[in-house]
Structures are given as structure tokens and as C-alpha cells.
Design a protein around this motif. Structure first.
Motif, PDB file in Angstrom:
ATOM      1  N   PHE A  60       0.824  -1.209   0.000  1.00  0.00           N
ATOM      2  CA  PHE A  60       0.000   0.000   0.000  1.00  0.00           C
ATOM      3  C   PHE A  60       0.861   1.263   0.000  1.00  0.00           C
ATOM      4  O   PHE A  60       0.521   2.253  -0.657  1.00  0.00           O
ATOM      5  CB  PHE A  60      -0.939   0.015   1.201  1.00  0.00           C
ATOM      6  N   ALA A  61       1.961   1.251   0.744  1.00  0.00           N
ATOM      7  CA  ALA A  61       2.852   2.417   0.770  1.00  0.00           C
ATOM      8  C   ALA A  61       3.450   2.662  -0.610  1.00  0.00           C
ATOM      9  O   ALA A  61       3.480   3.797  -1.091  1.00  0.00           O
ATOM     10  CB  ALA A  61       3.954   2.212   1.802  1.00  0.00           C
ATOM     11  N   PHE A  62       3.920   1.603  -1.251  1.00  0.00           N
ATOM     12  CA  PHE A  62       4.497   1.718  -2.592  1.00  0.00           C
ATOM     13  C   PHE A  62       3.456   2.219  -3.586  1.00  0.00           C
ATOM     14  O   PHE A  62       3.711   3.155  -4.345  1.00  0.00           O
ATOM     15  CB  PHE A  62       5.041   0.348  -3.024  1.00  0.00           C
ATOM     16  N   SER A  63       2.278   1.627  -3.570  1.00  0.00           N
ATOM     17  CA  SER A  63       1.227   2.020  -4.517  1.00  0.00           C
ATOM     18  C   SER A  63       0.770   3.451  -4.283  1.00  0.00           C
ATOM     19  O   SER A  63       0.576   4.213  -5.240  1.00  0.00           O
ATOM     20  CB  SER A  63       0.032   1.075  -4.392  1.00  0.00           C
ATOM     21  N   GLY A  64       0.586   3.820  -3.030  1.00  0.00           N
ATOM     22  CA  GLY A  64       0.174   5.187  -2.728  1.00  0.00           C
ATOM     23  C   GLY A  64       1.216   6.203  -3.149  1.00  0.00           C
ATOM     24  O   GLY A  64       0.888   7.266  -3.689  1.00  0.00           O
ATOM     25  N   ALA A  65       2.481   5.885  -2.950  1.00  0.00           N
ATOM     26  CA  ALA A  65       3.553   6.805  -3.334  1.00  0.00           C
ATOM     27  C   ALA A  65       3.636   6.956  -4.854  1.00  0.00           C
ATOM     28  O   ALA A  65       3.785   8.065  -5.365  1.00  0.00           O
ATOM     29  CB  ALA A  65       4.882   6.323  -2.778  1.00  0.00           C
ATOM     30  N   VAL A  66       3.522   5.846  -5.572  1.00  0.00           N
ATOM     31  CA  VAL A  66       3.586   5.910  -7.034  1.00  0.00           C
ATOM     32  C   VAL A  66       2.406   6.712  -7.582  1.00  0.00           C
ATOM     33  O   VAL A  66       2.571   7.555  -8.472  1.00  0.00           O
ATOM     34  CB  VAL A  66       3.612   4.488  -7.643  1.00  0.00           C
ATOM     35  N   MET A  67       1.211   6.473  -7.049  1.00  0.00           N
ATOM     36  CA  MET A  67       0.047   7.225  -7.524  1.00  0.00           C
ATOM     37  C   MET A  67       0.161   8.704  -7.178  1.00  0.00           C
ATOM     38  O   MET A  67      -0.202   9.565  -7.977  1.00  0.00           O
ATOM     39  CB  MET A  67      -1.234   6.640  -6.948  1.00  0.00           C
ATOM     40  N   ALA A  68       0.686   9.015  -5.980  1.00  0.00           N
ATOM     41  CA  ALA A  68       0.852  10.417  -5.598  1.00  0.00           C
ATOM     42  C   ALA A  68       1.858  11.120  -6.499  1.00  0.00           C
ATOM     43  O   ALA A  68       1.645  12.271  -6.898  1.00  0.00           O
ATOM     44  CB  ALA A  68       1.288  10.509  -4.139  1.00  0.00           C
ATOM     45  N   ILE A  69       2.936  10.434  -6.845  1.00  0.00           N
ATOM     46  CA  ILE A  69       3.941  11.028  -7.724  1.00  0.00           C
ATOM     47  C   ILE A  69       3.355  11.271  -9.114  1.00  0.00           C
ATOM     48  O   ILE A  69       3.559  12.325  -9.712  1.00  0.00           O
ATOM     49  CB  ILE A  69       5.191  10.127  -7.804  1.00  0.00           C
ATOM     50  N   SER A  70       2.616  10.304  -9.619  1.00  0.00           N
ATOM     51  CA  SER A  70       2.112  10.435 -10.987  1.00  0.00           C
ATOM     52  C   SER A  70       0.927  11.392 -11.106  1.00  0.00           C
ATOM     53  O   SER A  70       0.694  11.950 -12.179  1.00  0.00           O
ATOM     54  CB  SER A  70       1.732   9.063 -11.537  1.00  0.00           C
ATOM     55  N   LEU A  71       0.186  11.611 -10.023  1.00  0.00           N
ATOM     56  CA  LEU A  71      -1.010  12.448 -10.095  1.00  0.00           C
ATOM     57  C   LEU A  71      -0.848  13.837  -9.488  1.00  0.00           C
ATOM     58  O   LEU A  71      -1.773  14.637  -9.558  1.00  0.00           O
ATOM     59  CB  LEU A  71      -2.179  11.746  -9.387  1.00  0.00           C
ATOM     60  N   ARG A  72       0.305  14.146  -8.920  1.00  0.00           N
ATOM     61  CA  ARG A  72       0.433  15.397  -8.168  1.00  0.00           C
ATOM     62  C   ARG A  72       0.339  16.656  -9.010  1.00  0.00           C
ATOM     63  O   ARG A  72      -0.016  17.702  -8.489  1.00  0.00           O
ATOM     64  CB  ARG A  72       1.707  15.387  -7.342  1.00  0.00           C
ATOM     65  N   GLU A  73       0.644  16.597 -10.282  1.00  0.00           N
ATOM     66  CA  GLU A  73       0.572  17.792 -11.132  1.00  0.00           C
ATOM     67  C   GLU A  73      -0.851  18.083 -11.600  1.00  0.00           C
ATOM     68  O   GLU A  73      -1.263  19.235 -11.638  1.00  0.00           O
ATOM     69  CB  GLU A  73       1.481  17.609 -12.352  1.00  0.00           C
ATOM     70  N   ARG A  74      -1.572  17.031 -11.935  1.00  0.00           N
ATOM     71  CA  ARG A  74      -2.869  17.221 -12.577  1.00  0.00           C
ATOM     72  C   ARG A  74      -4.046  17.107 -11.626  1.00  0.00           C
ATOM     73  O   ARG A  74      -4.995  17.878 -11.714  1.00  0.00           O
ATOM     74  CB  ARG A  74      -3.003  16.190 -13.685  1.00  0.00           C
ATOM     75  N   TYR A  75      -4.010  16.121 -10.745  1.00  0.00           N
ATOM     76  CA  TYR A  75      -5.116  15.863  -9.817  1.00  0.00           C
ATOM     77  C   TYR A  75      -4.602  15.987  -8.389  1.00  0.00           C
ATOM     78  O   TYR A  75      -4.286  14.997  -7.732  1.00  0.00           O
ATOM     79  CB  TYR A  75      -5.695  14.463 -10.049  1.00  0.00           C
ATOM     80  N   THR A  76      -4.547  17.200  -7.904  1.00  0.00           N
ATOM     81  CA  THR A  76      -3.914  17.448  -6.610  1.00  0.00           C
ATOM     82  C   THR A  76      -4.697  16.840  -5.447  1.00  0.00           C
ATOM     83  O   THR A  76      -4.090  16.369  -4.481  1.00  0.00           O
ATOM     84  CB  THR A  76      -3.730  18.954  -6.371  1.00  0.00           C
ATOM     85  N   GLY A  77      -6.006  16.835  -5.515  1.00  0.00           N
ATOM     86  CA  GLY A  77      -6.809  16.271  -4.431  1.00  0.00           C
ATOM     87  C   GLY A  77      -6.612  14.776  -4.302  1.00  0.00           C
ATOM     88  O   GLY A  77      -6.447  14.244  -3.193  1.00  0.00           O
ATOM     89  N   ILE A  78      -6.633  14.082  -5.412  1.00  0.00           N
ATOM     90  CA  ILE A  78      -6.419  12.635  -5.398  1.00  0.00           C
ATOM     91  C   ILE A  78      -4.990  12.334  -4.978  1.00  0.00           C
ATOM     92  O   ILE A  78      -4.745  11.400  -4.196  1.00  0.00           O
ATOM     93  CB  ILE A  78      -6.732  12.029  -6.782  1.00  0.00           C
ATOM     94  N   ALA A  79      -4.044  13.115  -5.463  1.00  0.00           N
ATOM     95  CA  ALA A  79      -2.642  12.901  -5.099  1.00  0.00           C
ATOM     96  C   ALA A  79      -2.430  13.108  -3.608  1.00  0.00           C
ATOM     97  O   ALA A  79      -1.642  12.384  -2.982  1.00  0.00           O
ATOM     98  CB  ALA A  79      -1.744  13.847  -5.896  1.00  0.00           C
ATOM     99  N   ARG A  80      -3.128  14.061  -3.018  1.00  0.00           N
ATOM    100  CA  ARG A  80      -3.007  14.314  -1.583  1.00  0.00           C
ATOM    101  C   ARG A  80      -3.498  13.100  -0.783  1.00  0.00           C
ATOM    102  O   ARG A  80      -2.871  12.681   0.197  1.00  0.00           O
ATOM    103  CB  ARG A  80      -3.809  15.558  -1.206  1.00  0.00           C
ATOM    104  N   ASN A  81      -4.612  12.506  -1.224  1.00  0.00           N
ATOM    105  CA  ASN A  81      -5.124  11.319  -0.535  1.00  0.00           C
ATOM    106  C   ASN A  81      -4.210  10.109  -0.736  1.00  0.00           C
ATOM    107  O   ASN A  81      -4.045   9.300   0.179  1.00  0.00           O
ATOM    108  CB  ASN A  81      -6.541  11.005  -1.004  1.00  0.00           C
ATOM    109  N   CYS A  82      -3.620   9.991  -1.912  1.00  0.00           N
ATOM    110  CA  CYS A  82      -2.656   8.905  -2.146  1.00  0.00           C
ATOM    111  C   CYS A  82      -1.420   9.088  -1.281  1.00  0.00           C
ATOM    112  O   CYS A  82      -0.850   8.114  -0.777  1.00  0.00           O
ATOM    113  CB  CYS A  82      -2.280   8.848  -3.623  1.00  0.00           C
TER     114      CYS A  82
END
Length: 102
Positions: A60-82
């Protein structure tokens, strides 16, 4: 304009690296099969439930970090939750490791 540093990493990148290195370190440890599952004998001897919880929280830590890295520019709310998922999960992994050693 700030000059980017090579040694400056975000929290998501740090969690990503820690989870990645930990999983590969687990693969190098000697193991024994308990109920058909390989369990590292050095850390989690005769405690397969702790090992499975540890690996799941690392996942879960790995998946959340990868999703946060990939989504932080475009979808900030989702990236924050990841990012929150990654932080909580890596804290759980450390907590499992510490509680198991007590």
C-alpha cells in the motif's frame, strides 16, 4: 527561480524508495516455507501473520507513493489522498516491525 537539487526528494519519492529497497532486501533473506508461503527466518520466524501484514502495508505504501507522484501535477486532491495512504501505510509497516520485535 530555484535551482533543483539532486539530493532533494519529496516525501512520496522517499516512501517509494524505502518500500522498493525493503522489498528487495526481503527477497535476499533466507526463508522457510510455512503453510506453503515463504517467510523470512531472520525477522519473522514462526510469525507468518506479521510478515503478511508487513508486506501488505509495504504494498500500500508503494502504490500510494507511485500514484501520488504520478497524479500530483494534474489531480492534486487525489494525489493528496494517495500521499496520506502512503504515509499511513509506511507508518504501519514500521509499527508492525517494531511491535513484532517486542
Amino acid at each position: 527561480m530555484k535551482k533543483p537539487s539532486i539530493f532533494r526528494a519529496s516525501l512520496e519519492e522517499t516512501i517509494f524508495g524505502a518500500a522498493f529497497v525493503t522489498v528487495f532486501a526481503l527477497l535476499q533473506l533466507p526463508y522457510e516455507k510455512i503453510d506453503g508461503n515463504p517467510i523470512p527466518t531472520i525477522i519473522f520466524k514462526n510469525k507468518p501473520a506479521f510478515f503478511h501484514a508487513f508486506v501488505l502495508s509495504l504494498n500500500f505504501a508503494f502504490s500510494g507513493a507511485v500514484m501520488a507522484i504520478s497524479l500530483r501535477e494534474r489531480y492534486t486532491g487525489i494525489a493528496r489522498n494517495c500521499r496520506r495512504l502512503a504515509i499511513v501505510s509506511i507508518a504501519m509497516a514500521v509499527g508492525i516491525l517494531v511491535c513484532h520485535q517486542l
